[in-house]
Design a protein around this motif. Sequence first.
Motif, PDB file in Angstrom:
ATOM      1  N   THR A  33       0.827  -1.311   0.291  1.00 15.32           N
ATOM      2  CA  THR A  33       0.017   0.057   0.084  1.00 15.32           C
ATOM      3  C   THR A  33       1.187   1.196   0.118  1.00 15.32           C
ATOM      4  N   LEU A  34       0.342   2.162  -0.954  1.00 12.91           N
ATOM      5  CA  LEU A  34       1.115   3.320  -0.894  1.00 12.91           C
ATOM      6  C   LEU A  34       0.166   4.598  -0.394  1.00 12.91           C
ATOM      7  N   PHE A  35       1.238   5.128   0.592  1.00 12.57           N
ATOM      8  CA  PHE A  35       0.482   5.573   1.358  1.00 12.57           C
ATOM      9  C   PHE A  35       1.198   7.317   0.879  1.00 12.57           C
ATOM     10  N   HIS A  36      -0.423   8.351   0.920  1.00 11.76           N
ATOM     11  CA  HIS A  36       0.275   9.679   1.423  1.00 11.76           C
ATOM     12  C   HIS A  36      -1.350  10.706   1.857  1.00 11.76           C
ATOM     13  N   VAL A  37      -0.333  11.317   2.535  1.00 11.83           N
ATOM     14  CA  VAL A  37      -0.991  12.292   3.384  1.00 11.83           C
ATOM     15  C   VAL A  37      -0.825  13.583   3.372  1.00 11.83           C
ATOM     16  N   PRO A  44      -6.303  23.057   6.131  1.00 16.94           N
ATOM     17  CA  PRO A  44      -6.920  22.478   6.847  1.00 16.94           C
ATOM     18  C   PRO A  44      -8.345  22.264   5.646  1.00 16.94           C
ATOM     19  N   VAL A  45      -8.942  21.555   6.347  1.00 18.17           N
ATOM     20  CA  VAL A  45     -10.272  21.180   5.284  1.00 18.17           C
ATOM     21  C   VAL A  45     -11.194  22.027   5.359  1.00 18.17           C
ATOM     22  N   HIS A 105      -6.601  13.231   4.833  1.00 15.65           N
ATOM     23  CA  HIS A 105      -6.258  13.971   5.490  1.00 15.65           C
ATOM     24  C   HIS A 105      -6.226  14.312   6.460  1.00 15.65           C
ATOM     25  N   GLY A 106      -5.237  14.783   7.909  1.00 13.80           N
ATOM     26  CA  GLY A 106      -4.812  14.981   8.922  1.00 13.80           C
ATOM     27  C   GLY A 106      -3.149  15.240   8.794  1.00 13.80           C
ATOM     28  N   ASP A 107      -3.127  14.364  10.167  1.00 16.51           N
ATOM     29  CA  ASP A 107      -1.659  14.403  10.792  1.00 16.51           C
ATOM     30  C   ASP A 107      -1.237  12.587  10.492  1.00 16.51           C
ATOM     31  N   LEU A 108      -0.240  12.644  10.144  1.00 22.57           N
ATOM     32  CA  LEU A 108       0.595  11.515   9.591  1.00 22.57           C
ATOM     33  C   LEU A 108       0.705  10.464  10.050  1.00 22.57           C
ATOM     34  N   ALA A 109       1.042  10.902  12.076  1.00 18.90           N
ATOM     35  CA  ALA A 109       1.988   9.192  12.172  1.00 18.90           C
ATOM     36  C   ALA A 109      -0.412   9.092  13.364  1.00 18.90           C
ATOM     37  N   GLU A 110      -1.310   9.651  13.307  1.00 17.57           N
ATOM     38  CA  GLU A 110      -2.269  10.085  13.640  1.00 17.57           C
ATOM     39  C   GLU A 110      -2.761   8.524  12.654  1.00 17.57           C
ATOM     40  N   SER A 111      -2.530   9.223  11.222  1.00 19.90           N
ATOM     41  CA  SER A 111      -3.583   8.665  10.079  1.00 19.90           C
ATOM     42  C   SER A 111      -2.702   6.892   9.907  1.00 19.90           C
TER      43      SER A 111
END
Length: 282
Positions: A33-37, A44-45, A105-111
């Motif tokens: 899985t290739l993952f982009h945040v 910001p949304v 969309h968000g924080d990388l570590a949290e995602s």
Amino acid sequence: MKHVIACIDESRIAHAVTQYATWSAQRLQTPLTLFHVLDELRYPVNSDMTGNIGLGSRESLLEELAELDERRNKLALEHGHHLLEAAKSHAEELGATDVHLRQRHGDLAESLGTLEDELRLLVIGLHGTKTCDSDRLGHQIETIVRNVRRPILAVPEQYKAPTNVMLAFDGSDVSRKGVKMLAESPLFVGMPIHVVMVGAATADANASVEAAVSHLQEYRHQVSYEIRAGEVESTLRDIQQERNIDMLIMGAYSHSKLRQLFMGSTTSKVLSRAKTPVLLLR
């Protein structure tokens, strides 16, 4: 089914991340899985700018600014999609056959934390978009290492398929887990393994290392080992250079001498000076 997940961004190191992730997925026979945040601070949304516009300003100005933000976020999403598609094409050229794309969309570590149940191995770059031309680490690495409780492969900008590995062993639960993983994982089949303990060569130290070596040999690995006194980071680096080791494996947050690797400046030294991949175990 668990996946190898690779963090893809616009930095130069994303090329090597894709290569190492593809190599890992192929050896583990696992989907990639290739993952982009999209960083929520940069994109910001929803932007509420009512407090930034003085009384008497035209409402149309607020609307125009909101439209600009919306357009900017849309372009960022499209850019992220192109990054992922390019990485997928590269992975498939290298032989990957089961490649998935994800963008959030968000924080990388949290995602990444929300994906732990399907994460077998995380592959990240040692440097980010702002640190590729320096010895400084990517600004999110420490947060990711502290929060993601799965093996993490941190890789440099230049790719080389690993042919041998070195395990930093200290007798802790984490390093014994590392021995078990090394012994059983298809990631390291056929690779010579060098086990290193940094410290005094006491009877207990010898017994601990020899037990680890014996376990690895039970799985038909070619194993060598040594115990060497010295400062942890520089000693590991010296041994790796002397033996032309392609990958360093060590435990994160172990309660021993190696603990300093993740409790102060030694952490940055090991990772920022790394010229080869570093596999971090939890």
